[in-house]
Design a protein around this motif. Structure first.
Motif, PDB file in Angstrom:
ATOM      1  N   ALA B  25       0.823  -1.216   0.000  1.00 56.91           N
ATOM      2  CA  ALA B  25       0.000   0.000   0.000  1.00 56.91           C
ATOM      3  C   ALA B  25       0.864   1.277   0.000  1.00 56.91           C
ATOM      4  CB  ALA B  25      -0.943   0.005   1.189  1.00 56.91           C
ATOM      5  N   GLU B  26       1.914   1.323   0.841  1.00 49.52           N
ATOM      6  CA  GLU B  26       2.679   2.572   0.977  1.00 49.52           C
ATOM      7  C   GLU B  26       3.370   2.966  -0.337  1.00 49.52           C
ATOM      8  OE1 GLU B  26       5.482   2.941   4.332  1.00 49.52           O
ATOM      9  OE2 GLU B  26       6.627   4.337   3.104  1.00 49.52           O
ATOM     10  N   PRO B  27       4.211   2.110  -0.909  1.00 51.06           N
ATOM     11  CA  PRO B  27       4.802   2.511  -2.187  1.00 51.06           C
ATOM     12  C   PRO B  27       3.757   2.698  -3.291  1.00 51.06           C
ATOM     13  CG  PRO B  27       5.432   0.241  -1.619  1.00 51.06           C
ATOM     14  CD  PRO B  27       4.779   0.838  -0.416  1.00 51.06           C
ATOM     15  N   GLY B  28       2.683   1.884  -3.271  1.00 48.40           N
ATOM     16  CA  GLY B  28       1.643   2.044  -4.295  1.00 48.40           C
ATOM     17  C   GLY B  28       1.049   3.442  -4.261  1.00 48.40           C
ATOM     18  N   GLU B  29       0.757   3.889  -3.057  1.00 52.42           N
ATOM     19  CA  GLU B  29       0.171   5.223  -2.850  1.00 52.42           C
ATOM     20  C   GLU B  29       1.137   6.317  -3.323  1.00 52.42           C
ATOM     21  OE1 GLU B  29      -2.811   5.441  -0.829  1.00 52.42           O
ATOM     22  OE2 GLU B  29      -2.915   7.548  -1.439  1.00 52.42           O
ATOM     23  N   VAL B  30       2.398   6.196  -2.910  1.00 50.83           N
ATOM     24  CA  VAL B  30       3.385   7.251  -3.195  1.00 50.83           C
ATOM     25  C   VAL B  30       3.706   7.311  -4.685  1.00 50.83           C
ATOM     26  CG1 VAL B  30       5.748   8.030  -2.761  1.00 50.83           C
ATOM     27  CG2 VAL B  30       4.354   7.175  -0.869  1.00 50.83           C
ATOM     28  N   VAL B  31       3.854   6.148  -5.313  1.00 51.54           N
ATOM     29  CA  VAL B  31       4.163   6.134  -6.751  1.00 51.54           C
ATOM     30  C   VAL B  31       2.989   6.712  -7.544  1.00 51.54           C
ATOM     31  CG1 VAL B  31       4.612   4.658  -8.755  1.00 51.54           C
ATOM     32  CG2 VAL B  31       5.806   4.226  -6.582  1.00 51.54           C
ATOM     33  N   ALA B  32       1.770   6.323  -7.188  1.00 50.98           N
ATOM     34  CA  ALA B  32       0.589   6.849  -7.892  1.00 50.98           C
ATOM     35  C   ALA B  32       0.534   8.372  -7.775  1.00 50.98           C
ATOM     36  CB  ALA B  32      -0.684   6.223  -7.307  1.00 50.98           C
ATOM     37  N   LYS B  33       0.752   8.855  -6.570  1.00 43.44           N
ATOM     38  CA  LYS B  33       0.714  10.304  -6.339  1.00 43.44           C
ATOM     39  C   LYS B  33       1.790  11.003  -7.169  1.00 43.44           C
ATOM     40  CE  LYS B  33       0.517  13.563  -2.481  1.00 43.44           C
ATOM     41  NZ  LYS B  33       1.773  14.292  -2.667  1.00 43.44           N
ATOM     42  N   GLY B  34       2.993  10.430  -7.195  1.00 38.26           N
ATOM     43  CA  GLY B  34       4.092  11.042  -7.931  1.00 38.26           C
ATOM     44  C   GLY B  34       3.822  11.115  -9.422  1.00 38.26           C
ATOM     45  N   LEU B  35       3.259  10.051  -9.989  1.00 40.68           N
ATOM     46  CA  LEU B  35       2.978  10.062 -11.428  1.00 40.68           C
ATOM     47  C   LEU B  35       1.913  11.103 -11.761  1.00 40.68           C
ATOM     48  CD1 LEU B  35       3.030   6.241 -12.340  1.00 40.68           C
ATOM     49  CD2 LEU B  35       4.806   7.948 -12.796  1.00 40.68           C
ATOM     50  N   VAL B  36       0.858  11.124 -10.960  1.00 37.36           N
ATOM     51  CA  VAL B  36      -0.210  12.103 -11.230  1.00 37.36           C
ATOM     52  C   VAL B  36       0.321  13.528 -11.057  1.00 37.36           C
ATOM     53  CG1 VAL B  36      -2.465  12.964 -10.459  1.00 37.36           C
ATOM     54  CG2 VAL B  36      -2.065  10.502 -10.682  1.00 37.36           C
ATOM     55  N   GLU B  37       1.195  13.715 -10.079  1.00 32.76           N
ATOM     56  CA  GLU B  37       1.793  15.040  -9.853  1.00 32.76           C
ATOM     57  C   GLU B  37       2.520  15.521 -11.120  1.00 32.76           C
ATOM     58  OE1 GLU B  37       0.939  16.175  -7.000  1.00 32.76           O
ATOM     59  OE2 GLU B  37       2.146  17.978  -6.676  1.00 32.76           O
ATOM     60  N   ALA B  38       3.264  14.622 -11.750  1.00 34.94           N
ATOM     61  CA  ALA B  38       3.976  14.994 -12.983  1.00 34.94           C
ATOM     62  C   ALA B  38       2.996  15.472 -14.041  1.00 34.94           C
ATOM     63  CB  ALA B  38       4.786  13.804 -13.497  1.00 34.94           C
ATOM     64  N   ASP B  39       1.875  14.749 -14.183  1.00 36.00           N
ATOM     65  CA  ASP B  39       0.866  15.177 -15.157  1.00 36.00           C
ATOM     66  C   ASP B  39       0.248  16.515 -14.766  1.00 36.00           C
ATOM     67  OD1 ASP B  39       0.707  13.250 -17.296  1.00 36.00           O
ATOM     68  OD2 ASP B  39       0.056  11.802 -15.797  1.00 36.00           O
ATOM     69  N   LEU B  40       0.033  16.713 -13.472  1.00 36.67           N
ATOM     70  CA  LEU B  40      -0.538  17.995 -13.020  1.00 36.67           C
ATOM     71  C   LEU B  40       0.378  19.149 -13.425  1.00 36.67           C
ATOM     72  CD1 LEU B  40      -1.791  17.141  -9.402  1.00 36.67           C
ATOM     73  CD2 LEU B  40      -3.164  17.408 -11.480  1.00 36.67           C
ATOM     74  N   TYR B  41       1.678  18.936 -13.291  1.00 33.24           N
ATOM     75  CA  TYR B  41       2.651  19.964 -13.661  1.00 33.24           C
ATOM     76  C   TYR B  41       2.779  20.119 -15.179  1.00 33.24           C
ATOM     77  CZ  TYR B  41       4.685  20.086  -8.900  1.00 33.24           C
ATOM     78  OH  TYR B  41       4.914  20.238  -7.549  1.00 33.24           O
ATOM     79  N   GLY B  42       2.271  19.139 -15.923  1.00 24.91           N
ATOM     80  CA  GLY B  42       2.423  19.189 -17.375  1.00 24.91           C
ATOM     81  C   GLY B  42       3.649  18.466 -17.897  1.00 24.91           C
ATOM     82  N   HIS B  43       4.347  17.724 -17.013  1.00 21.90           N
ATOM     83  CA  HIS B  43       5.502  16.930 -17.453  1.00 21.90           C
ATOM     84  C   HIS B  43       4.971  15.576 -17.939  1.00 21.90           C
ATOM     85  CE1 HIS B  43       8.684  19.331 -15.005  1.00 21.90           C
ATOM     86  NE2 HIS B  43       7.607  20.045 -15.165  1.00 21.90           N
ATOM     87  N   THR B  44       4.328  15.606 -19.092  1.00 18.59           N
ATOM     88  CA  THR B  44       3.517  14.457 -19.503  1.00 18.59           C
ATOM     89  C   THR B  44       4.335  13.229 -19.903  1.00 18.59           C
ATOM     90  OG1 THR B  44       3.404  15.428 -21.696  1.00 18.59           O
ATOM     91  CG2 THR B  44       1.546  15.856 -20.219  1.00 18.59           C
ATOM     92  N   THR B  45       5.635  13.401 -20.171  1.00 21.35           N
ATOM     93  CA  THR B  45       6.439  12.197 -20.455  1.00 21.35           C
ATOM     94  C   THR B  45       6.784  11.449 -19.169  1.00 21.35           C
ATOM     95  OG1 THR B  45       8.437  13.573 -20.408  1.00 21.35           O
ATOM     96  CG2 THR B  45       7.547  13.021 -22.586  1.00 21.35           C
ATOM     97  N   HIS B  46       6.597  12.090 -18.022  1.00 24.42           N
ATOM     98  CA  HIS B  46       7.033  11.483 -16.759  1.00 24.42           C
ATOM     99  C   HIS B  46       5.887  11.257 -15.775  1.00 24.42           C
ATOM    100  CE1 HIS B  46      10.893  12.490 -18.434  1.00 24.42           C
ATOM    101  NE2 HIS B  46      11.487  11.858 -17.471  1.00 24.42           N
ATOM    102  N   GLY B  47       4.662  11.162 -16.322  1.00 24.85           N
ATOM    103  CA  GLY B  47       3.497  10.969 -15.469  1.00 24.85           C
ATOM    104  C   GLY B  47       2.837   9.615 -15.723  1.00 24.85           C
ATOM    105  N   LEU B  48       1.501   9.632 -15.848  1.00 27.48           N
ATOM    106  CA  LEU B  48       0.748   8.390 -16.003  1.00 27.48           C
ATOM    107  C   LEU B  48       1.121   7.629 -17.266  1.00 27.48           C
ATOM    108  CD1 LEU B  48      -2.723   9.664 -14.761  1.00 27.48           C
ATOM    109  CD2 LEU B  48      -1.328   7.866 -13.690  1.00 27.48           C
TER     110      LEU B  48
END
Lengths: 348, 348
Positions: B25-48
């Motif tokens: 659960a812990e790494p799953g949560e953190v990795v998911a958050k990190g990928l979505v964060e990249a998309d939020l910033y517009g770094h679309t090659t490094h997100g979802l």
């Protein structure tokens, strides 16, 4: 035409000048050594060419002669010193020693200098600690001046804000010393004096037009950040990093509108033995050095060099055969010899 | 055509996918958050866009599911962890927390990660610590890959080796995230797939000819360091710095010829309160932000931006109105939904 001098004679002469101008023996010795070191490396804008300026600064009181840096904060692995406008080459040398000492105790050490005088050639501080096994980063900015505009703008805000890095490797350390702008203010001034354009379109005029004309620097022009108009947002970002980690951590900078030629400095030392060990560090960096040096090159092109390699070769040659000074630097030294009634250094 | 999704629904979906694929659960949560964060910033090659790759890496065992980073060294203000090929977004998040904790205790803190899996968008790690008053630097390299040749050569040796920096400022932190090469391998791959040239002549082919053709990356080509053919020795120097302070301090890197997609990382945190104080730091950086933002611009050009400003604006908009995903990312997520029998995220 160049004339060749024995290195030690130049060091002694520069020290005697600085001491005659009023510096105590210790900073006089260290500043003289630092300036000559820059010339040995071939960084001729940051060596003995500065000696007449330094003397002028001592005489007009802008470079403070006596005292030591004042400790503003001393906390664990870090310290903040107010350099009180003392000679920057000396205060930086003290900061390098202190950061290194803290790195040996804590794995990493950082010393920030605020209100230092000019610190000249950053690469000159790296070699000895790197040969001693420390990785070192030095960042520097001058809050009293502005030559570099933020990417997309034309108003100069920042200085060239160099990043210097010493990396232990065999047989020689890697010595990196790059401004975060394409060129430096010193190089622009030299080209303007010489009446020649820069090697590339590295400047903006006051209207934002790209140019190689160094004269624009006198009329609202600016030096482009690394990457230029193509990808200068990268150099801009790195330059902001230098501003924040020197003036921000120092708690003194542009917001205080200082007027005197100076430096805000961060010295950061890493002790590899506190991480994966010195041997493991060298195993990686030696591999890197070898694989870079062996890179294929385009037909007819010279071999790839490591940063610092040419400088260290120049230094070894000058130590063996003497250091050549051009007429500009020679005249500067002769002027100082006359002024302080010192025997000028004799050519070999 | 883009379709818009609620941010929290994307996070939850990504987490459910990762947990179904086997992450705790812990790494799953953190990795998911990190990928979505990249998309939020517009770094679309490094997100979802990376989620299907990450799942593949979990399934083929290249991304390790269970365990925690192993402490190799713990010394004063620094630590070296062997991340054991655990998910890099999670191990980096742990390293950021640890470096920050040490910075609060020692003024500065450094954590090096070796053998981490891919760490995605560096900027995503900076915002929270910077809002909390820490200046943060993250350096990253991948010793299993090589896309960037040393300046003057044509043999790819290094990766794009980003430098990311978070700087506390008001109202928003400055978030810098720049590779030390002109572009990234991910961007080259995207352009190659799309069949379009790069925006500039940012690459060398295997013979050292400058080109904008991303196809050369499959035939011995390389990405130019920042500064390109004009002043690429600067990007080359910075890239060497990143190699040494990640793989060198980590004691693991190219000399070990690793084959798996991964990361060597240095996280460096500075606590301004141990230097000149938080208020003094903000006084300088706020001044810098204001003077950059107010820079004159050429006629008809947009205002100067601070690094991170556009990303934070995109994030705020996506949080208010949802995140738009293009068809490529949507198809990736739909494929994973089907595979793991999960309800796909529903568009708003």
């Amino acid at each position: 035409m160049s004339t060749v001098y024995e290195v030690e004679a130049l060091r002694k002469f520069a020290r005697d000048v600085l001491v005659k101008a009023g510096l105590p023996a210790e900073p006089g010795e260290v500043v003289a050594k630092g300036l000559v070191e820059a010339d040995l490396y071939g960084h001729t804008t940051h060596g003995l060419a500065l000696l007449p300026d330094y003397v002028e600064e001592i005489e007009n009181g802008a470079m403070v002669k006596d005292g030591r840096p004042r400790i503003i904060s001393d906390f664990g692995a870090v310290a903040l010193w107010d350099a009180g406008r003392l000679p920057g080459i000396w205060t930086t040398e003290l900061a390098v020693a202190e950061a290194g000492k803290r790195a040996r105790s804590f794995g990493i050490g950082a010393v920030v200098l605020r209100r230092s005088h000019h610190i000249a050639c950053l690469a000159a501080f790296l070699e000895a600690p790197a040969r001693d096994g420390l990785a070192l980063i030095i960042l520097s900015s001058d809050p009293s001046d502005s030559h570099v505009a933020p990417f997309g703008g034309v108003t100069p805000v920042m200085t060239p804000n160099p990043i210097a890095v010493g990396i232990p490797a065999d047989p020689d350390p890697i010595l990196i010393d790059v401004s975060t702008s394409i060129t430096t203010a010193a190089m622009c001034a030299r080209m303007r004096k010489a009446g020649t354009p820069l090697p590339g379109k590295w400047l903006l005029d006051g209207n934002g037009q790209v140019t190689d004309d160094p004269n624009v620097m006198k009329g609202g022009g600016s030096i482009l950040p690394i990457g230029g108009v193509d990808h200068g947002h990268k150099g801009y970002g790195l330059s902001l990093m230098v501003e924040a980690l020197t003036q921000g951590l120092g708690g003194f900078g542009r917001a205080d509108a200082p007027k005197e030629w100076g430096a805000s400095v961060l010295v950061l030392a890493f002790a590899p033995e506190a991480f994966g060990g010195r041997e493991a560090f060298l195993r990686q960096t030696d591999w890197l050095v070898q694989v870079c040096a062996k890179s294929a090159v385009p037909a007819g092109k010279p071999d790839v060099r490591l940063p610092g390699q040419a400088a260290l070769k120049r230094k070894a040659e000058a130590q063996a055969h003497g250091l050549a000074l051009d007429s500009g630097r020679r005249e500067g030294l002769m002027g100082l010899a006359k002024r302080f009634a010192l025997a000028p250094p004799a050519p070999i």
